[in-house]
Motif scaffolding. Structure first.
Motif, PDB file in Angstrom:
ATOM      1  N   VAL A 149      28.995  89.765  25.294  1.00 51.48           N
ATOM      2  CA  VAL A 149      27.750  90.234  25.905  1.00 51.48           C
ATOM      3  C   VAL A 149      27.710  91.751  25.772  1.00 51.48           C
ATOM      4  CG1 VAL A 149      26.274  90.176  27.926  1.00 51.48           C
ATOM      5  CG2 VAL A 149      27.931  88.329  27.553  1.00 51.48           C
ATOM      6  N   LEU A 150      26.712  92.251  25.050  1.00 50.09           N
ATOM      7  CA  LEU A 150      26.607  93.675  24.753  1.00 50.09           C
ATOM      8  C   LEU A 150      25.330  94.237  25.346  1.00 50.09           C
ATOM      9  CD1 LEU A 150      27.597  93.454  20.975  1.00 50.09           C
ATOM     10  CD2 LEU A 150      29.114  93.784  22.943  1.00 50.09           C
ATOM     11  N   PHE A 151      25.437  95.402  25.975  1.00 48.72           N
ATOM     12  CA  PHE A 151      24.301  96.048  26.626  1.00 48.72           C
ATOM     13  C   PHE A 151      24.047  97.390  25.960  1.00 48.72           C
ATOM     14  CE2 PHE A 151      26.225  93.218  29.699  1.00 48.72           C
ATOM     15  CZ  PHE A 151      25.144  92.599  30.314  1.00 48.72           C
ATOM     16  N   GLY A 152      22.778  97.619  25.579  1.00 46.43           N
ATOM     17  CA  GLY A 152      22.423  98.869  24.923  1.00 46.43           C
ATOM     18  C   GLY A 152      21.032  99.321  25.304  1.00 46.43           C
ATOM     19  N   SER A 153      20.481 100.220  24.505  1.00 44.71           N
ATOM     20  CA  SER A 153      19.171 100.810  24.767  1.00 44.71           C
ATOM     21  C   SER A 153      18.133 100.260  23.792  1.00 44.71           C
ATOM     22  CB  SER A 153      19.235 102.329  24.632  1.00 44.71           C
ATOM     23  OG  SER A 153      17.940 102.893  24.731  1.00 44.71           O
ATOM     24  N   MET A 154      16.953  99.939  24.320  1.00 40.01           N
ATOM     25  CA  MET A 154      15.891  99.406  23.487  1.00 40.01           C
ATOM     26  C   MET A 154      15.424 100.410  22.426  1.00 40.01           C
ATOM     27  SD  MET A 154      14.133  96.631  22.979  1.00 40.01           S
ATOM     28  CE  MET A 154      14.212  95.672  24.503  1.00 40.01           C
ATOM     29  N   GLU A 155      15.652 101.689  22.657  1.00 35.94           N
ATOM     30  CA  GLU A 155      15.205 102.681  21.684  1.00 35.94           C
ATOM     31  C   GLU A 155      15.948 102.552  20.350  1.00 35.94           C
ATOM     32  OE1 GLU A 155      16.302 106.822  22.268  1.00 35.94           O
ATOM     33  OE2 GLU A 155      17.703 106.208  23.842  1.00 35.94           O
ATOM     34  N   HIS A 156      17.089 101.870  20.356  1.00 34.43           N
ATOM     35  CA  HIS A 156      17.857 101.700  19.129  1.00 34.43           C
ATOM     36  C   HIS A 156      17.558 100.381  18.425  1.00 34.43           C
ATOM     37  CE1 HIS A 156      19.848 105.224  20.462  1.00 34.43           C
ATOM     38  NE2 HIS A 156      20.595 104.636  21.374  1.00 34.43           N
ATOM     39  N   ALA A 169      32.632  89.496  35.204  1.00 35.20           N
ATOM     40  CA  ALA A 169      32.370  88.991  33.858  1.00 35.20           C
ATOM     41  C   ALA A 169      31.479  87.756  33.901  1.00 35.20           C
ATOM     42  CB  ALA A 169      33.684  88.676  33.156  1.00 35.20           C
ATOM     43  N   VAL A 170      31.696  86.876  34.866  1.00 37.73           N
ATOM     44  CA  VAL A 170      30.852  85.689  35.015  1.00 37.73           C
ATOM     45  C   VAL A 170      29.408  86.099  35.291  1.00 37.73           C
ATOM     46  CG1 VAL A 170      30.357  83.706  36.507  1.00 37.73           C
ATOM     47  CG2 VAL A 170      32.693  84.113  35.698  1.00 37.73           C
ATOM     48  N   GLU A 171      29.210  87.115  36.117  1.00 37.31           N
ATOM     49  CA  GLU A 171      27.850  87.581  36.399  1.00 37.31           C
ATOM     50  C   GLU A 171      27.199  88.159  35.147  1.00 37.31           C
ATOM     51  OE1 GLU A 171      26.190  87.014  39.196  1.00 37.31           O
ATOM     52  OE2 GLU A 171      27.984  85.923  39.831  1.00 37.31           O
ATOM     53  N   ALA A 172      27.959  88.863  34.327  1.00 41.01           N
ATOM     54  CA  ALA A 172      27.405  89.413  33.081  1.00 41.01           C
ATOM     55  C   ALA A 172      26.968  88.290  32.148  1.00 41.01           C
ATOM     56  CB  ALA A 172      28.437  90.306  32.395  1.00 41.01           C
ATOM     57  N   LEU A 173      27.770  87.231  32.061  1.00 35.80           N
ATOM     58  CA  LEU A 173      27.398  86.103  31.206  1.00 35.80           C
ATOM     59  C   LEU A 173      26.178  85.379  31.757  1.00 35.80           C
ATOM     60  CD1 LEU A 173      27.891  84.338  28.775  1.00 35.80           C
ATOM     61  CD2 LEU A 173      29.593  83.053  30.098  1.00 35.80           C
ATOM     62  N   LYS A 174      26.076  85.263  33.080  1.00 34.74           N
ATOM     63  CA  LYS A 174      24.886  84.651  33.673  1.00 34.74           C
ATOM     64  C   LYS A 174      23.624  85.416  33.272  1.00 34.74           C
ATOM     65  CE  LYS A 174      26.855  82.478  37.821  1.00 34.74           C
ATOM     66  NZ  LYS A 174      26.859  82.499  39.307  1.00 34.74           N
ATOM     67  N   ILE A 175      23.706  86.733  33.276  1.00 35.53           N
ATOM     68  CA  ILE A 175      22.552  87.534  32.863  1.00 35.53           C
ATOM     69  C   ILE A 175      22.181  87.204  31.419  1.00 35.53           C
ATOM     70  CG2 ILE A 175      21.764  89.873  32.357  1.00 35.53           C
ATOM     71  CD1 ILE A 175      23.422  90.813  34.768  1.00 35.53           C
ATOM     72  N   ALA A 176      23.190  87.081  30.562  1.00 30.35           N
ATOM     73  CA  ALA A 176      22.930  86.851  29.138  1.00 30.35           C
ATOM     74  C   ALA A 176      22.297  85.494  28.865  1.00 30.35           C
ATOM     75  CB  ALA A 176      24.225  86.993  28.343  1.00 30.35           C
ATOM     76  N   VAL A 177      22.713  84.458  29.596  1.00 34.80           N
ATOM     77  CA  VAL A 177      22.266  83.098  29.250  1.00 34.80           C
ATOM     78  C   VAL A 177      21.327  82.472  30.269  1.00 34.80           C
ATOM     79  CG1 VAL A 177      24.350  82.677  27.906  1.00 34.80           C
ATOM     80  CG2 VAL A 177      24.301  82.003  30.319  1.00 34.80           C
ATOM     81  N   GLN A 178      21.125  83.144  31.437  1.00 41.31           N
ATOM     82  CA  GLN A 178      20.278  82.544  32.463  1.00 41.31           C
ATOM     83  C   GLN A 178      19.126  83.433  32.906  1.00 41.31           C
ATOM     84  OE1 GLN A 178      22.727  81.227  35.759  1.00 41.31           O
ATOM     85  NE2 GLN A 178      23.896  79.824  34.497  1.00 41.31           N
TER      86      GLN A 178
END
Length: 298
Positions: free
Chosen positions: A123-130, A174-183
């Motif tokens: 799960v990777l987090f970045g900026s929409m400007e890129h 980490a579980v919360e980060a994955l929840k954001i990615a898939v839920q």
């Protein structure tokens, strides 16, 4: 002659992060000095100056990977944690909704597997400007958002060194980060399994992309602790890797799917999508069969 591996387009490229990583590992990306001759009648002048050559993203990426060597894990067969990672495969794009989202944040989700066959979720987090090819206004602006978003933002800001929230151990965060990615964006009464375009804030995917990322957290879940059966797309979660993308590069022009591009006016209204510029579209599910071609980056 152009080689097959030279053909592609960058869906995500963070020049600032690429240069920061290059500096940390001692790779010089600056332009080289070169000799040049200037003819000026009645005499010839000899000058030394900086070469004005356009920087090539692909060549920079190749040099960076060569310098990183085994530091950039391409498999997840060893124990955590890895400092950098890379791979080729299916990459999903979505908005990341939280305080950081005021800066138009994006997340990328990649699912791969280790040698023993167990899943690894990156799960990777970045900026929409890129981002090239996907727009924040494309997404359905509705559905569940996570109260753990500030904890993930802290993880990113501190590069994994701080955790002052209620998800105060590596596994729960980490579980919360994955929840954001898939839920993120799921809505009651809707069937989302295998249909990410029906969730809010999802933008699209590429079926065959090369990605590289700096890793801030790498966690193997304790099977005795976690029972995620019944959780959307998380029943078999095992290893969760969180970080920031350096780049995502589509290797073929016909593997990119934009979910908004496949929504007609009536279908967009049915899903509650925000208005989009007029264009010729097909139903969203048809985009999977006939992907939209993303504009090549400049």
């Amino acid at each position: 002659m152009t080689r097959g591996g030279d053909i592609g387009r960058y869906l995500y490229w963070s020049d600032r992060r690429v240069r920061a990583v290059a500096e940390e590992i001692g790779l010089a990306l600056e332009r080289r000095w070169q000799w040049s001759f200037t003819l000026s009648l009645p005499m010839t002048q000899l000058q030394i100056g900086e070469a004005h050559r356009a920087r090539n993203r692909l060549r920079i990426a190749q040099r960076l990977l060569r310098k990183l060597g085994p530091l950039a894990a391409s498999t997840f067969d060893g124990p955590p944690s890895v400092p950098y990672a890379q791979g080729t495969g299916h990459v999903e794009f979505a908005e990341f909704v939280g305080n950081y989202a005021a800066n138009e944040a994006v997340l990328c989700h990649i699912r791969t597997r280790c040698a023993e066959g167990r899943p690894v979720d990156v799960v990777l987090f970045g900026s929409m400007e890129h981002v090239e090819g996907f727009r924040p206004g494309d997404a359905l602006d509705a559905g569940w958002v996570s109260s753990a978003a500030p904890a993930i933002e802290e993880l990113l800001r501190s590069r994994g060194t701080e955790n002052t929230w209620q998800w105060d151990d590596d596994q729960s965060r980490a579980v919360e980060a994955l929840k954001i990615a898939v839920q993120q964006g799921q809505r009651p009464g809707h069937e989302h399994e295998g249909r990410p375009w029906t969730r809010g804030y999802t933008l699209g995917h590429d079926r065959q992309a090369h990605w590289c990322a700096e890793i801030y957290a790498d966690v193997v879940l304790d099977d005795a602790r976690w029972n995620l059966d019944g959780e959307l797309s998380m029943a078999d979660a095992h290893r969760i890797v969180i970080g920031a993308p350096l780049w995502v590069r589509a290797l073929r022009p016909d593997t990119v799917v934009r979910y908004q591009a496949g929504a007609t006016g009536w279908f967009r209204r049915l899903l509650g999508r925000r208005p989009a510029p007029a264009q010729s579209c097909a139903p969203a599910h048809a985009a999977i069969r006939a992907p939209d071609r993303v504009r090549a980056p400049e």
